[in-house]
Motif scaffolding. Structure first.
Motif, PDB file in Angstrom:
ATOM      1  N   PRO A 137      24.864 -48.064 -71.862  1.00  0.00           N
ATOM      2  CA  PRO A 137      24.309 -49.340 -71.366  1.00  0.00           C
ATOM      3  C   PRO A 137      24.024 -49.353 -69.874  1.00  0.00           C
ATOM      4  O   PRO A 137      23.224 -50.160 -69.411  1.00  0.00           O
ATOM      5  N   ALA A 187      19.321 -49.355 -71.380  1.00  0.00           N
ATOM      6  CA  ALA A 187      19.860 -50.721 -71.377  1.00  0.00           C
ATOM      7  C   ALA A 187      19.203 -51.569 -72.468  1.00  0.00           C
ATOM      8  O   ALA A 187      19.820 -52.487 -73.021  1.00  0.00           O
ATOM      9  N   TYR A 226      20.929 -52.511 -75.761  1.00  0.00           N
ATOM     10  CA  TYR A 226      22.172 -53.282 -75.695  1.00  0.00           C
ATOM     11  C   TYR A 226      21.921 -54.766 -75.476  1.00  0.00           C
ATOM     12  O   TYR A 226      20.912 -55.156 -74.875  1.00  0.00           O
ATOM     13  N   GLY A 260      26.117 -55.787 -72.234  1.00  0.00           N
ATOM     14  CA  GLY A 260      26.285 -54.353 -71.958  1.00  0.00           C
ATOM     15  C   GLY A 260      27.348 -53.700 -72.822  1.00  0.00           C
ATOM     16  O   GLY A 260      27.791 -52.586 -72.530  1.00  0.00           O
TER      17      GLY A 260
END
Ligand code: HEM
Length: 526
Positions: free
Chosen positions: A126, A132, A135, A139
């Motif tokens: 994450p 990223a 997610y 996170g």
């Protein structure tokens, strides 16, 4: 890599092997490949120079193998696609999600090496800007997708892969997961959904005392080790003779990266990738009793391609229609976990095809999305035939033949029995070679392609890999687990905590944990 299977193989010490089968140094390969070596393959055994079947023979054998037939095994059909998921985890090139981030040479090496770290689920984690998007904003949780209402079943969150980025219809369909190969067919896509759910449940089950900054890393390690334990104790013994796995995991490897430093980064033997682990192709059924709606064989393999976004177009819509959500009770046997209330009648249960030299007929006519070919390739073109493709890859990399590998392994002290010519010729309920010319048959018996040889071994051993095949698979898995960042091989005292006891964690236990043991989640279509 959009589709399942490499087009070229960077073999350590040999360079890049492409269509011509010639080794080229990485420096002479394409600019991007030259910048850093691609995924690292290696050769476990000798080269099969001068021992490859000619094209007419490969075409004929490919046609015979993918003509359908073959028996049904006792293995629940879910394990076929769990195998495909595992293959993608092993062969995932993490640089596909790390490009753009600053990557150190050590990370690059790790990213392009086979491990069982669930990179195909987690990407680069994450904190990585490129990953990223997989997610939730916290996170910690992986994103889930939502199905579209269909057949009176409402839209349901958590039962499709996350989708919806981009502007074109095609871009919107594309799954937001690190490895688009996990959307090649619906069965592997639903397996990926189950793993997302498993991770998210593990995050939620961590004690509140675990600090936020450590929750993701702790959950990932717990998930990965349980996944490895399940592979070692549940998946592998279903496809390989158990004694072969126990021998490697208890007494060590004899042929592959023997004596390698456990934390050194492993390579992927081409004997595994191009031959032995393609065993899964023979387990694929032509049709499934998929769920209550697509019952009695209506869940055809063709539909499983259609209702994915890499092998098909999700049936035309932007998301999976709710009526196609899997019924996991039909793919895995929950009676194994004492949950008779989650069993379906025997006639509704799906079992994998036997591991043998026969493939279902549809695999002679693969959808172009599954191998990255042009849709204009004619239906009967051998390039659409998976058996022909497998045999041709072997030629491309000058793969050792079955008999060569048997001799090589014996020389390394592996206790195995080499198949006789009569066994290779006759097998047991598999492909009949009568239609080959005498010269073609002689070539096949003398220089048996490794994939065919491994499948014949299985055929002669009740549908489980044995001898050469079992050893290649067991040693490759052992090394991949040993070299993973989270590793049950390097941490032998580790025991599962999410199953019924400290030695048991099977795929059914993973699913029970992920789906909270509830029928309404394991089989939401009813
Ligand atoms: C419907 C399901 C599947 C389809 C359509 C499919 C199709 C393919 C295709 C097109 C390739 C590339 C062939 C080439 O050009 O070399 C491939 C490679 C491969 N397949 Fe499958 N496959 C399926 C399931 C499986 C399963 C169940 C397993 C194992 C349990 C498996 C293991 C492999 C392996 C090891 C490779 C080569 C390594 C790689 O992924 O790069 N496949 N498959």
């Amino acid at each position: 890599m959009e589709h399942h299977g490499s087009e070229s193989y960077f073999v350590v010490g040999e360079g890049l092997l492409a269509e011509s089968g010639d080794g080229r140094s990485a420096a002479r390969a394409t600019a991007s490949a030259a910048a850093a070596p691609p995924f690292r393959f290696s050769r476990m055994g000798p080269k099969g120079t001068g021992r490859q079947l000619g094209e007419p023979n490969r075409r004929k054998l490919g046609r015979l193998m993918a003509a359908g037939g073959g028996g049904t095994s006792g293995v629940p059909a879910g394990f076929t696609y769990l195998g495909q998921f595992i293959d993608h985890d092993l062969t995932f090139d993490k640089t596909t999600v790390m490009l753009g981030a600053s990557v150190s040479p050590a990370q690059l090496l790790q990213a392009r090496s086979p491990t069982l770290d669930l990179d195909s689920l987690y990407g680069a984690g994450p904190q990585d800007p490129e990953s990223a998007k997989f997610y939730e904003a916290d996170g910690m949780h992986l994103k889930v997708g939502k199905t579209d209402a269909a057949d009176g079943i409402p839209a349901k969150t958590g039962f499709d892969l996350p989708r919806g980025a981009g502007s074109s219809a095609k871009a919107k369909r594309r799954a937001i997961v690190p490895d688009p190969r996990n959307d090649e067919n619906l069965a592997v896509a639903q397996t990926h959904c189950a793993l997302i759910r498993f991770h998210n449940r593990v995050v939620d089950s961590l004690p509140g005392s675990v600090p936020a900054a450590q929750r993701f890393a702790q959950a990932r390690e717990l998930v990965t080790k349980h996944y490895q334990w399940m592979i070692r104790t549940d998946y592998l013994p279903r496809i390989c003779r158990k004694a072969a796995i126990d021998s490697v995991f208890n007494s060590g490897r004899k042929v592959f990266e023997v004596g390698a430093a456990p934390t050194a980064v492993p390579t992927m033997p081409i004997e595994f990738s191009v031959a032995a682990f393609r065993l899964g192709h023979s387990m694929i059924r032509p049709a499934y009793n998929w769920n209550k709606i697509f019952d009695d064989g209506l869940g055809t393999l063709d539909f499983l391609f259609t209702f994915s976004a890499t092998g098909g177009d999700l049936g035309g819509g932007p998301r999976l229609p709710s009526n196609w959500i899997a019924d996991f009770r039909r793919l895995y046997d929950f009676k194994e976990a004492g949950r008779a209330n989650l069993a379906v009648p025997a006639a509704k249960f799906n079992r994998a095809k036997n591991i043998d030299t026969r493939l279902v007929g549809l695999l002679a006519h693969l959808p172009s999305g599954s191998f990255g070919g042009a849709s204009s390739i004619p239906q009967d073109d051998p390039r659409r035939n998976l058996a022909f493709r497998n045999l041709t890859r072997a030629k491309m990399v000058k793969l050792a033949t079955g008999p060569q590998m048997a001799t090589f392994m014996k020389g390394k002290g592996v206790n195995l029995r080499k198949l006789t010519r009569a066994q290779v010729r006759d097998g047991h309920g598999g492909v009949v070679l009568d239609s080959l010319t005498t010269a073609q048959r002689d070539a096949l018996l003398k220089d048996t392609p490794l994939w065919f040889y491994v499948l014949r071994e299985a055929e002669l051993n009740g549908g489980k890999l044995r001898w050469v095949g079992a050893r290649i698979v067991a040693e490759t898995f052992h090394r991949a687990m040993e070299g993973s960042q989270a590793s049950i091989v390097r941490d032998p005292a580790w025991r599962p905590t999410l199953g019924p006891n400290s030695t048991t964690f099977r795929m059914v236990d993973l699913l029970l944990f992920a789906f909270e043991g509830k029928k309404s989640l394991l089989a939401p279509v009813g």
